[in-house]
Design an enzyme around this catalytic site. Structure first.
Site, PDB file in Angstrom:
ATOM      1  N   SER B 131       1.282  18.397  -1.657  1.00  0.00           N
ATOM      2  CA  SER B 131       1.653  17.039  -2.421  1.00  0.00           C
ATOM      3  C   SER B 131       2.484  17.643  -3.935  1.00  0.00           C
ATOM      4  O   SER B 131       3.690  18.077  -3.612  1.00  0.00           O
ATOM      5  CB  SER B 131       0.669  16.393  -2.613  1.00  0.00           C
ATOM      6  OG  SER B 131       0.926  15.149  -3.349  1.00  0.00           O
ATOM      7  N   HIS B 173       5.104  13.659   1.091  1.00  0.00           N
ATOM      8  CA  HIS B 173       4.764  12.279   1.601  1.00  0.00           C
ATOM      9  C   HIS B 173       5.969  11.482   1.986  1.00  0.00           C
ATOM     10  O   HIS B 173       6.598  10.587   1.688  1.00  0.00           O
ATOM     11  CB  HIS B 173       4.078  11.393   0.550  1.00  0.00           C
ATOM     12  CG  HIS B 173       3.024  11.882  -0.185  1.00  0.00           C
ATOM     13  ND1 HIS B 173       1.704  11.765   0.187  1.00  0.00           N
ATOM     14  CD2 HIS B 173       2.895  12.858  -1.426  1.00  0.00           C
ATOM     15  CE1 HIS B 173       0.924  12.610  -0.498  1.00  0.00           C
ATOM     16  NE2 HIS B 173       1.507  13.171  -1.370  1.00  0.00           N
ATOM     17  N   GLU B 200       3.352  13.636   5.815  1.00  0.00           N
ATOM     18  CA  GLU B 200       1.986  14.193   5.316  1.00  0.00           C
ATOM     19  C   GLU B 200       1.396  14.935   6.609  1.00  0.00           C
ATOM     20  O   GLU B 200       1.948  14.853   7.755  1.00  0.00           O
ATOM     21  CB  GLU B 200       1.267  12.623   5.087  1.00  0.00           C
ATOM     22  CG  GLU B 200       1.754  12.201   3.881  1.00  0.00           C
ATOM     23  CD  GLU B 200       0.850  10.584   3.487  1.00  0.00           C
ATOM     24  OE1 GLU B 200       0.155  10.255   4.261  1.00  0.00           O
ATOM     25  OE2 GLU B 200       1.373  10.256   2.324  1.00  0.00           O
TER      26      GLU B 200
END
Lengths: 272, 272
Positions: B131, B173, B200
């Site tokens: 992330s 994401h 993800e």
């Protein structure tokens, strides 16, 4: 009726502005005023047809359209009803609202009403569709299968559409719902179809099934699979990620033009 | 230390599986076990560092890593602390958690700790980021400015990253948050940077800043701007839609390989 339609499709990615500059609906209203001064709103896709009809009657009235008729089709037999068909025959602009695109094709597809709509379009009229009404325009339309995550390249369902637009597949609410994966999935199934992803409050105005220009505040994404050099798609692997090499992507904004036959954006200074 | 790093970057699009097959974290653990048997978790990006540290300590313990250290950096001076630097010196695998990528670069950037991390990477160690930890890997990183709709081609902010990966810009994401527009916006700013959008529970394993392969359940989107023939980007029009012609797009899934220098997917049967 010839093979090459003389009419215009205005294909809207949903949530077109109804209170601000109303750029897209102003273009729709301009066409209605030019011709018969009438527009027919077809709410067949919607679960809330009355509310939606009221909204559009208000805004098109404000935009100077003299007569705004509503066709609230709830059963297939109503697409054969003479009074309903009369409404289509008197109009030059027809507007499909949002909702569920399978309601449009299952209730109207191949009916007498559909034949009148097709004649209207081939004869120079304007067919407008927003959201589900946009998705239904091509020969093959994207539908959101139950639980399909619309972001995956693999997960999508398709169904036969109204076939007003040819060799394209159209997705609406494009950036807002992150639908690039879904559109790629549709294009890779058969790169004959050019993928057109339309943002909300954004439209393409497609003349004679040939060239279009962009209206509204968002972007239009063109996914061209003609040069795909590799894809892993097969029926054996319907759920996994589909690998794809060499997709060509264009992004268009308000005023940009695109030639569907050449599959190229038209830019100022280019000889066309 | 040479110009060509000997190490590996494992760059994860966020939400890597921690309870199912744990394919990505298994690959990370394998590397930790092979080397010193130690991994260092750096939670500097996170607002909830203790909870996150506990989660990773549990899962890496279950995956057979003998020692899982945590570096809970909250102020910049801690990135100069000798005890903290000792932890890095003893490890061969370092893991940046998610959170806020500007916390990573502002607290660690150019510190003594950063220099040790860089040495570890150039000397053959593995740096992992998920992330925000993924986004921080390149020379220039994407950041989510306040209120930026991440789906617009126009709306994005960039900042100097950790510079472990070169000539790329990374977004995480990716499909889940519909970030194609944002990545296109980054690539069109300077097509020197290849755009890499990672879903993800999906990772790229990048060896020697040269070739990578894909691990995990989602897709990796490669946005190559080298052949862009037109773009409307300018400082005068920072808010509007950016028009772009001729972006090349690839979609990769688990096991697919990509050559960053040639900017090409590597497919079976191709002579490389």
């Amino acid at each position: 009726m010839t093979n090459q339609p003389k009419g215009t499709l205005i294909i809207i990615g949903g949530h077109e502005d109804k209170e601000g500059d109303r750029a897209i609906l102003t273009e729709v209203a301009r066409r209605a005023r030019q011709d018969s001064g009438r527009i027919v709103i077809i709410t067949v896709a919607s679960q809330e047809p009355e509310e939606l009809a009221k909204d559009y009657q208000k805004v098109f009235g404000e935009l100077g359209v003299k007569q705004v008729d509503v066709l609230d089709i709830r059963e297939r037999q109503e697409a054969y009803d003479e009074a309903n068909i009369e409404k289509i025959l008197g109009a030059r602009v027809v507007f499909f609202t949002g909702g569920d695109q399978l309601r449009i094709t299952s209730q109207i597809g191949d009916s007498d009403m559909f034949k009148c709509l097709r004649e209207l379009y081939y004869d120079g009229g304007t067919i407008v569709g927003t959201s589900a009404g946009a998705a239904a325009m091509p020969e093959t339309m994207l539908i959101g299968g139950a639980g399909d995550p619309s972001n995956r390249v693999s997960a999508l369902s398709m169904a036969p559409g109204l076939a007003f637009a040819h060799n394209v597949v159209i997705d609406s609410h494009f950036a807002e719902r992150g639908r690039m994966g879904r559109l790629l999935g549709a294009v890779v199934q058969n790169p004959r179809n050019l993928g057109i992803g339309i943002d909300e409050d954004t439209a393409i105005v497609l003349e004679r099934d040939d060239c279009f220009w962009v209206e509204g505040s968002g972007a239009v994404y063109i996914v061209d699979g003609q040069r795909i050099s590799y894809s892993s798609l097969s029926e054996e692997n319907p759920e996994g990620v589909v690998s794809i090499d060499d997709v060509t992507l264009h992004v268009l904004g308000k005023g940009d033009q695109f030639d569907l036959h050449k599959r190229r954006p038209i830019r100022d200074g280019q000889v066309e």
